[in-house]
Design a protein around this motif. Structure first.
Motif, short mmCIF file in Angstrom:
data_model
loop_
_atom_site.label_atom_id
_atom_site.label_comp_id
_atom_site.label_asym_id
_atom_site.label_seq_id
_atom_site.Cartn_x
_atom_site.Cartn_y
_atom_site.Cartn_z
N MET A 1 0.53 -1.13 -0.16
CA MET A 1 0.23 -0.29 -0.23
C MET A 1 0.72 1.06 -0.12
O MET A 1 1.67 1.19 1.06
CB MET A 1 -0.95 0.15 1.37
N GLU A 2 0.72 2.09 -0.58
CA GLU A 2 1.56 3.28 -1.19
C GLU A 2 0.57 4.66 -0.10
O GLU A 2 -0.11 4.64 -0.16
CB GLU A 2 1.07 3.88 -2.70
N ARG A 3 2.03 5.43 0.69
CA ARG A 3 1.50 6.08 1.83
C ARG A 3 0.90 7.05 1.39
O ARG A 3 2.08 8.12 0.50
CB ARG A 3 3.02 6.76 3.11
N ALA A 4 -0.33 7.60 1.26
CA ALA A 4 -0.69 9.26 0.62
C ALA A 4 0.28 10.16 1.43
O ALA A 4 0.68 10.36 2.35
CB ALA A 4 -2.10 9.10 0.49
N GLU A 5 -0.72 11.64 1.45
CA GLU A 5 0.39 12.53 2.09
C GLU A 5 0.27 12.06 3.49
O GLU A 5 -1.37 11.65 3.80
CB GLU A 5 -0.89 13.80 1.42
N PRO A 6 0.60 12.86 4.20
CA PRO A 6 0.45 12.90 6.02
C PRO A 6 -0.70 13.35 6.29
O PRO A 6 -1.20 14.13 5.96
CB PRO A 6 1.17 13.74 6.40
N PRO A 7 -2.07 13.36 7.02
CA PRO A 7 -2.79 13.63 7.43
C PRO A 7 -2.97 14.65 8.01
O PRO A 7 -1.54 15.34 8.92
CB PRO A 7 -3.24 12.82 8.89
N HIS A 46 -16.45 7.14 3.63
CA HIS A 46 -15.59 5.80 5.16
C HIS A 46 -16.50 6.61 6.51
O HIS A 46 -16.52 6.27 7.40
CB HIS A 46 -14.13 5.46 5.03
N HIS B 343 -4.20 7.29 7.44
CA HIS B 343 -3.64 7.81 6.39
C HIS B 343 -4.72 7.74 5.06
O HIS B 343 -4.98 7.20 4.84
CB HIS B 343 -1.82 7.84 5.55
N PRO B 344 -5.07 8.90 4.10
CA PRO B 344 -6.10 8.95 2.88
C PRO B 344 -5.26 8.14 1.89
O PRO B 344 -3.92 7.60 2.23
CB PRO B 344 -6.21 9.50 2.95
N LEU B 345 -6.19 6.78 1.39
CA LEU B 345 -5.52 6.54 -0.42
C LEU B 345 -5.51 8.09 -1.20
O LEU B 345 -6.37 8.41 -1.21
CB LEU B 345 -6.30 5.63 -0.02
N GLU B 366 -10.66 1.19 7.24
CA GLU B 366 -11.47 2.40 7.83
C GLU B 366 -12.26 1.27 9.36
O GLU B 366 -12.75 1.63 10.03
CB GLU B 366 -11.96 3.22 7.41
N GLU B 419 1.10 0.22 6.79
CA GLU B 419 1.58 1.16 6.21
C GLU B 419 0.80 2.47 6.88
O GLU B 419 0.88 3.29 6.48
CB GLU B 419 1.98 1.36 5.24
N ARG B 420 -0.77 2.34 5.87
CA ARG B 420 -1.56 3.18 6.51
C ARG B 420 -1.83 4.41 7.29
O ARG B 420 -2.33 4.56 7.74
CB ARG B 420 -2.93 3.19 6.00
N LEU B 421 -1.08 3.42 8.64
CA LEU B 421 -1.55 3.69 10.12
C LEU B 421 -0.18 5.19 10.47
O LEU B 421 0.05 5.27 9.97
CB LEU B 421 -1.58 2.24 11.01
N THR B 422 -1.31 6.31 10.81
CA THR B 422 -0.82 7.32 11.60
C THR B 422 -0.36 7.14 13.27
O THR B 422 -0.31 5.69 13.75
CB THR B 422 -1.90 8.86 12.01
#
Lengths: 59, 636
Positions: A1-7, A46, B343-345, B366, B419-422
């Motif tokens: 999974m590619e990481r996107a912009e930080p929240p 979501h 983190h958003p997709l 989510e 990896e998407r976890l903050t």
């Protein structure tokens, strides 16, 4: 999974104590930024539901 | 809550003058929430942030409605401006009432869905004026509660004119949607439609012809008495809408009152911190139609802070668990508004789906995090409750604890390195996992533990049989190898399977439901398949639940050899054959990889029109690879 912009992190501007009659005229950058983020959230599927239901039991 | 902001706009706090404050959770509050907890103080922090969020959404609604102008006014209801002006006027008289009305869960659902509608992101069947006109209903509700005289037109849906939290007038239905005039004059409330009028008078809590007062329940507990709205009327109470009221009969209302009193008493003893937090955090419960025993329905929504939708429970303990479950969702939804867990997709990225041990369908990350958090609370509740439960409820409570701690643990393990976890999301999973690991070491009696593990294995196997498929290359190689009489299946069969969601998958929790019946009524109606007490349960499922594996195996094999192999048969057969040393390879394969047997069997039958022996096929497939390989990938 590619990481996107930080929240963006916490982004809800604190409107405690703001009376309704002033809400329509608030015009500050943080308010605009908060609004933009919220509208983006509304489009995120979501964010619409975070339920505890199981579809096969919803009937 | 830290609110270090200035005050150029009337915003409280002491931040720099060029910007208002943003909401931040206190360190203690964040720590509590990450551990699945949170007392009334934490709920206060979340509520204040949710209040600001609601105000921002209202601002966005007003801006959008004003921009659209005539599209949202000039219909049978008051204009947005008229409604807003009444709210402003009422707030000057009674700010607490306006706060309560605008912060009600239904108001949250409404403003979000109305905004989506105004932005062309919603395809509700209701006319636009009826959606935007709900602001007039809220204004009328607030003014009525505050005793501010007014006269305003609001939407009527099939004759129902709700004042959420106050009551509902019932006029003769003049079509699907119409307007109704509400007026308050010197405390006297009247609702008028075409040629009809409902005179409520000054006592809004008293039923009268055409007037159904809202039901509010006081949840008594030592030291506190929180009030909960039993929401029958609110158009947005089900987190969708608008929908017509679902009016409770007197007996239903009494049943709810009794169940809530029992649940509240149980929570006060077993989950005192949660009960204390629910006081200010739980505002309304919308009763849903009763469901099958041991299959209660409930839901909540991130946009409706403090609202729960639930079916009438089987018992007070079940309702207590449901309230804990939904309150966990409510807390996590509000936390996520402040601290994203993921983190958003990226826009072009494909969403990954996961096994959720409590769902029939594959879930996005989510949703899985929400489920983990909710069922973590459920496991915690049953852990406490099993120490106090009496009679047949003791075994049930032990079973529920054993079931949920292992389901939560397996889900935590599946996603903890995503990896998407903050940072916050990762920390949340770490803390929950540490607590859950301790629970796994706690003793639960062998009987309930064994039954729980069988239910867990059954759900997982059924889910795999429905949603996973080996690659077509592996399947065709396996068919050829079987036809040649090879000693073992091809290596490709051991590769990760594809996820191919089956939208018809349903009632994968059947084994758990049957287990609950067995533990509470060993010889009850559920034992007779013809009575259909448990939807989704076939004769073999009931035999398995009764511990009659050999009979279950005979039934399943009879069906299989007759060609009656429905989805779910393979996994049931695996459980039925467990314990027979001669069938160990077939059983293991069918419990861990039923999708392999199903796919090869179906391919063989399609090619040759013949049916291989199910047990022989499973034994052959299981001979090559006994690993519990859970790997699979999403097929786009």
């Amino acid at each position: 999974m590619e990481r996107a912009e930080p929240p963006a992190g916490a982004g809800i501007v604190d409107l405690s104590g703001v009376p309704l009659e002033r809400l329509r005229t608030l015009d500050y950058p943080d308010v605009s930024e908060s609004l933009e983020r919220l509208l983006g959230d509304l489009d995120d599927p979501h964010s619409v539901r975070a339920g505890g239901s199981n579809p096969s039991h919803a009937e | 809550m830290r609110s270090d902001a200035g005050n150029p706009t009337g915003v409280r706090g002491g931040a720099p003058p060029d910007r208002p404050a943003v909401h931040r959770l206190s360190a203690d509050g964040l720590r509590a929430l990450l551990g699945g907890d949170g007392d009334a103080g934490v709920i206060g922090e979340l509520s204040r942030a949710e209040r600001s969020r609601r105000m921002l959404l209202l601002r966005a609604f007003l801006d959008r409605a004003e921009a659209l102008g005539p599209a949202t006014s000039g219909h049978p209801t008051a204009s947005v401006t008229e409604a807003w002006d009444l709210l402003v006027r009422t707030q000057r008289v009674s700010p607490e009432v306006v706060e309560a009305v605008l912060m009600a869960p239904g108001a949250g659902t409404w403003v979000s869905s109305a905004l989506r509608r105004l932005r062309d992101r919603d395809e509700s069947l209701a006319p636009l004026w009826a959606v935007t006109g709900h602001l007039a209903s809220l204004a009328a509700t607030a003014a009525t509660r505050a005793g501010v005289d007014f006269s305003l037109s609001v939407p009527a849906h099939r004759g129902f004119v709700p004042l959420p939290g106050v009551g509902c007038a019932v006029l003769p239905a003049g079509g699907d949607w119409a307007g109704a005039r509400i007026s308050l004059d010197g405390g006297d409330l009247r609702i008028a439609g075409e040629g009809n009028e409902v005179r409520v008078g000054t006592d809004f809590a008293r039923p009268s012809p055409g007037w159904l007062p809202a039901r509010r329940l006081v949840l008594t507990r030592s030291g506190s008495a929180p009030e909960l709205l039993l929401d029958e009327h609110g158009p947005y109470r089900t987190f969708a809408g608008p929908s017509v009221p679902r009016i409770l009969s007197d007996s239903e209302a009494l049943a709810w009152e009794s169940a809530l009193a029992d649940a509240w008493s149980i929570l006060g003893q077993d989950e005192p911190t949660t009960a204390g937090a629910m006081g200010p955090g739980l505002a309304s419960l919308a009763p849903a139609a009763p469901r099958e025993r041991f299959r209660p329905y409930s839901s909540s929504a991130g946009e409706a802070f403090g609202g729960v939708n639930a079916s009438l429970p089987d018992s007070g303990a079940q309702l207590a668990a449901t309230l804990v479950h939904e309150f966990q969702h409510i807390k996590l939804g509000a936390l996520t508004h402040l601290e994203p867990l993921l983190h958003p997709l990226k826009p072009a990225s494909e969403e990954e789906l996961f096994y959720a041990p409590w769902r029939d369908d594959p879930r996005p990350l989510e949703g899985l995090l929400q489920g983990i958090y909710a069922f973590f609370g459920v496991a915690r509740f049953w852990r406490a409750h099993m120490r106090r439960a009496e009679g047949g409820q003791t075994a049930l409570a032990r079973f529920e604890f054993a079931l949920w701690r292992e389901k939560v643990w397996s889900a935590l393990r599946a996603v903890q390195h995503q990896e998407r976890l903050t940072l916050v999301g990762g920390r949340l999973l770490e803390i929950l996992a540490a607590k859950c690991a301790q629970w796994l070491d706690e003793e639960v009696s062998d009987c309930e533990l064994r039954i729980a593990r069988q239910a867990i294995a059954d759900h997982r196997a059924r889910w795999r049989e429905h949603h996973l498929r080996p690659s077509s290359k592996a399947v065709s190689e396996a068919v050829r190898a079987w036809r040649r009489g090879d000693d073992s299946p091809p290596a490709a069969m051991s590769e990760a399977a594809d996820l191919v969601p089956d939208r018809h998958a349903a009632y994968l929790d059947t084994a758990a439901v049957l287990a609950r019946h067995r533990l509470t009524a060993p010889e009850g109606d559920w034992t007779a398949p013809a009575r259909g007490a448990v939807r989704g349960a076939w004769e073999a499922d009931i035999l398995l639940a009764r511990g009659e594996r050999a009979s279950a195996a005979r039934t399943l094999l009879h069906d299989a050899r007759a060609g009656n192999l429905r989805t779910g048969t393979w996994s049931s057969l695996g459980l039925a054959l467990a314990g027979d040393p001669a069938m160990a390879s077939a059983s293991r394969l069918l419990i861990h990889h039923p999708e392999r047997a199903r796919s090869v069997y179906e391919a063989w039958r399609e090619e040759d029109g013949e049916r291989p022996d199910p047990v022989s096929l499973a034994g052959w497939l299981g001979g090559a690879d006994s690993r519990d390989d859970d790997g699979w990938v999403l097929r786009g």
